[in-house]
Design a protein around this motif. Sequence first.
Motif, PDB file in Angstrom:
ATOM      1  N   ASP A  86      24.957   7.456 -81.128  1.00  0.00           N
ATOM      2  CA  ASP A  86      24.967   7.173 -79.693  1.00  0.00           C
ATOM      3  C   ASP A  86      26.399   7.018 -79.190  1.00  0.00           C
ATOM      4  O   ASP A  86      26.758   7.536 -78.135  1.00  0.00           O
ATOM      5  N   ARG A  87      27.214   6.334 -79.955  1.00  0.00           N
ATOM      6  CA  ARG A  87      28.639   6.205 -79.593  1.00  0.00           C
ATOM      7  C   ARG A  87      29.313   7.577 -79.559  1.00  0.00           C
ATOM      8  O   ARG A  87      30.155   7.838 -78.690  1.00  0.00           O
ATOM      9  N   ASP A  88      28.940   8.446 -80.496  1.00  0.00           N
ATOM     10  CA  ASP A  88      29.499   9.796 -80.522  1.00  0.00           C
ATOM     11  C   ASP A  88      29.098  10.566 -79.264  1.00  0.00           C
ATOM     12  O   ASP A  88      29.923  11.241 -78.648  1.00  0.00           O
ATOM     13  N   ARG A  89      27.831  10.445 -78.859  1.00  0.00           N
ATOM     14  CA  ARG A  89      27.363  11.138 -77.637  1.00  0.00           C
ATOM     15  C   ARG A  89      28.133  10.691 -76.399  1.00  0.00           C
ATOM     16  O   ARG A  89      28.298  11.455 -75.460  1.00  0.00           O
ATOM     17  N   HIS A  90      28.602   9.444 -76.415  1.00  0.00           N
ATOM     18  CA  HIS A  90      29.361   8.917 -75.274  1.00  0.00           C
ATOM     19  C   HIS A  90      30.864   9.130 -75.426  1.00  0.00           C
ATOM     20  O   HIS A  90      31.643   8.646 -74.603  1.00  0.00           O
ATOM     21  N   VAL A 146      35.664   9.705 -80.576  1.00  0.00           N
ATOM     22  CA  VAL A 146      36.897  10.469 -80.340  1.00  0.00           C
ATOM     23  C   VAL A 146      37.893   9.653 -79.513  1.00  0.00           C
ATOM     24  O   VAL A 146      39.060   9.534 -79.873  1.00  0.00           O
ATOM     25  N   ASN A 147      37.422   9.081 -78.416  1.00  0.00           N
ATOM     26  CA  ASN A 147      38.332   8.415 -77.483  1.00  0.00           C
ATOM     27  C   ASN A 147      38.771   7.021 -77.922  1.00  0.00           C
ATOM     28  O   ASN A 147      39.922   6.658 -77.709  1.00  0.00           O
ATOM     29  N   GLU A 148      37.877   6.238 -78.517  1.00  0.00           N
ATOM     30  CA  GLU A 148      38.234   4.866 -78.882  1.00  0.00           C
ATOM     31  C   GLU A 148      38.651   4.736 -80.343  1.00  0.00           C
ATOM     32  O   GLU A 148      39.540   3.961 -80.668  1.00  0.00           O
ATOM     33  N   LEU A 149      37.988   5.458 -81.220  1.00  0.00           N
ATOM     34  CA  LEU A 149      38.306   5.349 -82.643  1.00  0.00           C
ATOM     35  C   LEU A 149      39.180   6.499 -83.132  1.00  0.00           C
ATOM     36  O   LEU A 149      39.490   6.573 -84.321  1.00  0.00           O
ATOM     37  N   THR A 150      39.549   7.368 -82.239  1.00  0.00           N
ATOM     38  CA  THR A 150      40.415   8.532 -82.489  1.00  0.00           C
ATOM     39  C   THR A 150      39.932   9.398 -83.659  1.00  0.00           C
ATOM     40  O   THR A 150      40.721   9.863 -84.465  1.00  0.00           O
ATOM     41  N   GLY A 193      38.877  12.645 -85.419  1.00  0.00           N
ATOM     42  CA  GLY A 193      39.172  14.054 -85.273  1.00  0.00           C
ATOM     43  C   GLY A 193      38.042  14.878 -85.877  1.00  0.00           C
ATOM     44  O   GLY A 193      36.997  14.346 -86.274  1.00  0.00           O
ATOM     45  N   PRO A 194      38.247  16.185 -85.979  1.00  0.00           N
ATOM     46  CA  PRO A 194      37.191  17.067 -86.466  1.00  0.00           C
ATOM     47  C   PRO A 194      36.714  16.758 -87.885  1.00  0.00           C
ATOM     48  O   PRO A 194      35.526  16.875 -88.177  1.00  0.00           O
ATOM     49  N   ASN A 195      37.600  16.321 -88.773  1.00  0.00           N
ATOM     50  CA  ASN A 195      37.196  16.029 -90.151  1.00  0.00           C
ATOM     51  C   ASN A 195      36.295  14.800 -90.224  1.00  0.00           C
ATOM     52  O   ASN A 195      35.277  14.800 -90.929  1.00  0.00           O
ATOM     53  N   LYS A 196      36.661  13.743 -89.513  1.00  0.00           N
ATOM     54  CA  LYS A 196      35.835  12.539 -89.515  1.00  0.00           C
ATOM     55  C   LYS A 196      34.511  12.786 -88.794  1.00  0.00           C
ATOM     56  O   LYS A 196      33.476  12.255 -89.206  1.00  0.00           O
ATOM     57  N   LEU A 197      34.526  13.571 -87.715  1.00  0.00           N
ATOM     58  CA  LEU A 197      33.275  13.879 -87.015  1.00  0.00           C
ATOM     59  C   LEU A 197      32.337  14.685 -87.913  1.00  0.00           C
ATOM     60  O   LEU A 197      31.130  14.442 -87.941  1.00  0.00           O
TER      61      LEU A 197
END
Length: 75
Positions: A29-33, A37-41, A43-47
């Motif tokens: 849910d945090r990812d959808r919002h 990316v914006n608060e925990l920075t 990047g593509p590897n962590k996502l």
Amino acid sequence: MANEKPNPFLTLSPAAVDVLDDMADHWADRDRHGELVNELTYGPNKLAAFSELHTLISEAWKARVNYRNVEESNA
């Protein structure tokens, strides 16, 4: 697939898998919002890693919990 690794979450108790599923859903849910990316920075590897974990946890939830009340079950 012959080279596929077993799901490490399948060895956990149903209650542990249920807790992990709740946590992963909260992070999804945090990812959808955009918070990962914006608060925990993230990047593509962590996502990609989170997506992989969320998939494994969801599969384990379907196999070990699947709407059963884990407070009433030891299986």
